[in-house]
Design a protein around this motif. Sequence first.
Motif, PDB file in Angstrom:
ATOM      1  N   PRO A 149       0.808  -1.229   0.000  1.00  0.00           N
ATOM      2  CA  PRO A 149       0.000   0.000   0.000  1.00  0.00           C
ATOM      3  C   PRO A 149       0.838   1.275   0.000  1.00  0.00           C
ATOM      4  O   PRO A 149       0.415   2.292  -0.553  1.00  0.00           O
ATOM      5  CB  PRO A 149      -0.817  -0.125   1.291  1.00  0.00           C
ATOM      6  N   ARG A 150       2.015   1.242   0.607  1.00  0.00           N
ATOM      7  CA  ARG A 150       2.840   2.467   0.647  1.00  0.00           C
ATOM      8  C   ARG A 150       3.250   2.896  -0.761  1.00  0.00           C
ATOM      9  O   ARG A 150       3.398   4.099  -1.027  1.00  0.00           O
ATOM     10  CB  ARG A 150       4.069   2.252   1.531  1.00  0.00           C
ATOM     11  N   HIS A 151       3.443   1.926  -1.653  1.00  0.00           N
ATOM     12  CA  HIS A 151       3.789   2.265  -3.032  1.00  0.00           C
ATOM     13  C   HIS A 151       2.598   2.918  -3.738  1.00  0.00           C
ATOM     14  O   HIS A 151       2.779   3.836  -4.550  1.00  0.00           O
ATOM     15  CB  HIS A 151       4.237   1.021  -3.788  1.00  0.00           C
ATOM     16  N   ALA A 152       1.410   2.425  -3.421  1.00  0.00           N
ATOM     17  CA  ALA A 152       0.206   3.020  -4.005  1.00  0.00           C
ATOM     18  C   ALA A 152       0.024   4.454  -3.512  1.00  0.00           C
ATOM     19  O   ALA A 152      -0.306   5.354  -4.292  1.00  0.00           O
ATOM     20  CB  ALA A 152      -1.019   2.175  -3.652  1.00  0.00           C
ATOM     21  N   LEU A 153       0.256   4.669  -2.221  1.00  0.00           N
ATOM     22  CA  LEU A 153       0.131   6.021  -1.670  1.00  0.00           C
ATOM     23  C   LEU A 153       1.175   6.953  -2.268  1.00  0.00           C
ATOM     24  O   LEU A 153       0.889   8.132  -2.543  1.00  0.00           O
ATOM     25  CB  LEU A 153       0.269   5.975  -0.143  1.00  0.00           C
ATOM     26  N   ALA A 154       2.388   6.431  -2.459  1.00  0.00           N
ATOM     27  CA  ALA A 154       3.442   7.257  -3.058  1.00  0.00           C
ATOM     28  C   ALA A 154       3.081   7.625  -4.494  1.00  0.00           C
ATOM     29  O   ALA A 154       3.321   8.763  -4.933  1.00  0.00           O
ATOM     30  CB  ALA A 154       4.772   6.503  -3.027  1.00  0.00           C
ATOM     31  N   TYR A 155       2.480   6.664  -5.224  1.00  0.00           N
ATOM     32  CA  TYR A 155       2.084   6.966  -6.602  1.00  0.00           C
ATOM     33  C   TYR A 155       0.984   8.024  -6.626  1.00  0.00           C
ATOM     34  O   TYR A 155       1.030   8.959  -7.429  1.00  0.00           O
ATOM     35  CB  TYR A 155       1.609   5.697  -7.306  1.00  0.00           C
TER      36      TYR A 155
END
Length: 208
Positions: A68-74
């Motif tokens: 999820p952190r990658h999704a939030l960063a995107y």
Amino acid sequence: MIEVWDPVVRLGHWVLVGGFLTAYLTEGEPEWLHTGAGYAVAATVGLRVVWGFIGPQHARFTDFVRAPRHALAYLSGLASGSAPRFVGHNPAGGLMALALLASLGATAFTGMAMIAQEGEGPLAPFMGPAATASVAIVSPALADDHEWSEHRDGRSGSETGEGWEEAHELFANLTLILMALHLFGVIASSLAHRENLVRAMIDGRKAT
């Protein structure tokens, strides 16, 4: 231009869109259309899950499922105009794909469980009246009280059916919300990266 989305992914995507909207908008009338669309959704979800393990590169879950952190960063980068472009699903789109598959699967399952209470559908042998009767344990003291027993079984079956119906409506509405968010994300990503993601899901091709 390269082919990113194979025919199974593309066809499955549009079957899920059309099948869900057909089932949602008909609201059970006519019943054959509603249930037929639901079966199409259930079968497509099952196929897509299998294809996520054995399909080509960009169809596999290992290609687009990220933390999820990658999704939030995107999403943060998308808002600031610095989001990187992905040939396949971006991290947010990948998690949305999983959420949609789960919600669509739950919608289809609860719908089949609901009609199973009436002895219909593929789940009837496992969840229908016949299955319930086969495992029921009737107390000897009440064995002759047919009127009470029938009342109890009828009331229990009705309550169970209502419970599945409520769950079915809950997941259907959740799926509709997720689809709206997905559409918003597709538009935002298309504008940010200057590419037509809808067309890519039709012809399967994207720029390298």
